[in-house]
Enzyme design. Structure first.
Site, PDB file in Angstrom:
ATOM      1  N   ASP A   1      -5.205   2.830   6.184  1.00  0.00           N
ATOM      2  CA  ASP A   1      -4.237   2.938   5.084  1.00  0.00           C
ATOM      3  C   ASP A   1      -4.793   2.198   3.883  1.00  0.00           C
ATOM      4  O   ASP A   1      -5.542   1.223   4.028  1.00  0.00           O
ATOM      5  CB  ASP A   1      -2.888   2.331   5.489  1.00  0.00           C
ATOM      6  CG  ASP A   1      -2.181   3.152   6.548  1.00  0.00           C
ATOM      7  OD1 ASP A   1      -2.263   4.392   6.484  1.00  0.00           O
ATOM      8  OD2 ASP A   1      -1.548   2.564   7.434  1.00  0.00           O
ATOM      9  N   ASP A  58      -0.054  10.323   5.280  1.00  0.00           N
ATOM     10  CA  ASP A  58       1.333   9.857   5.245  1.00  0.00           C
ATOM     11  C   ASP A  58       2.092  10.491   4.088  1.00  0.00           C
ATOM     12  O   ASP A  58       3.258  10.870   4.223  1.00  0.00           O
ATOM     13  CB  ASP A  58       1.384   8.331   5.108  1.00  0.00           C
ATOM     14  CG  ASP A  58       0.758   7.615   6.283  1.00  0.00           C
ATOM     15  OD1 ASP A  58       0.750   8.163   7.399  1.00  0.00           O
ATOM     16  OD2 ASP A  58       0.249   6.489   6.087  1.00  0.00           O
TER      17      ASP A  58
END
Length: 198
Positions: free
Chosen positions: A144, A178
């Site tokens: 991420d 995401d």
């Protein structure tokens, strides 16, 4: 929307997702941060693959999560195929499913393969296709990097529960996959009548 166009959308999202993850993984040390704007930062973190870094306890927790995701992706892929071949399905629905499928598959790639193609990112830049991988198949960590700390401060003391506490809005750190999932789900929620018009 045709199945070919849906596949093209999925492919583009996967390519952008993986390029961004590989770039960050090979150019940032774990925890390293670059400020793009005062409210937008690139911050390299890794997690076990669940929302907000949640982990399933136990020796087989990560394996269970990855296998569950593979089954879920199979179900979503069938949903996409069925929706495209159903003449009554709207483009809103097909785009939403394609985005969710691309996002789920993008994070699965990390979980399945990153443990065996990258070495550790702690206090060093990771190397791709290394002979000293940090994990095994199905035990990779999801990369991420997008962080939007729009506001940070102490909440007013008169607020119940959180009053007087240090608070950051928005403190989630996420990736392209995401974002694709969130946009897909958002389409299903906010354009519900158009997505499920029949």
């Amino acid at each position: 929307m045709s199945l070919k166009k849906a596949y093209l959308l999925i492919f583009i999202i996967l390519v952008v997702d993986q390029i961004s993850k590989i770039f960050v993984k090979t150019n940032f040390i774990l925890g390293e941060e670059v400020e793009v704007l005062s409210w937008f930062k690139i911050l390299f973190i890794e997690n076990e693959g669940m929302a907000w870094g949640t982990e399933i306890p136990g020796a087989y927790g990560k394996l269970f999560l990855t296998l569950f995701r593979l089954v879920a992706v199979g179900g979503i892929a069938y949903w996409l195929y069925d929706s495209v071949h159903n003449k009554h399905s709207s483009n809103h629905l097909i785009i939403a499913i394609a985005l969710i499928l691309a996002g789920a598959f993008g994070n699965i790639i990390d979980s399945v393969f990153y443990g065996v193609i990258f070495d550790d990112s702690h206090q060093q830049l990771a190397t791709i296709f290394t002979d000293q991988p940090y994990g095994t198949y199905f035990h990779g960590k999801v990369v991420d990097m997008f962080y939007f700390p729009i506001w940070h401060g102490i909440l007013p003391s008169w607020l119940p529960i959180w009053g007087g506490r240090d608070f950051t809005f928005f403190n989630a750190i996420f990736n392209v996959a995401d974002m694709a999932i969130c946009v897909g789900v958002g389409i299903l929620i906010f354009f519900n009548k158009k997505a499920f018009n029949k």
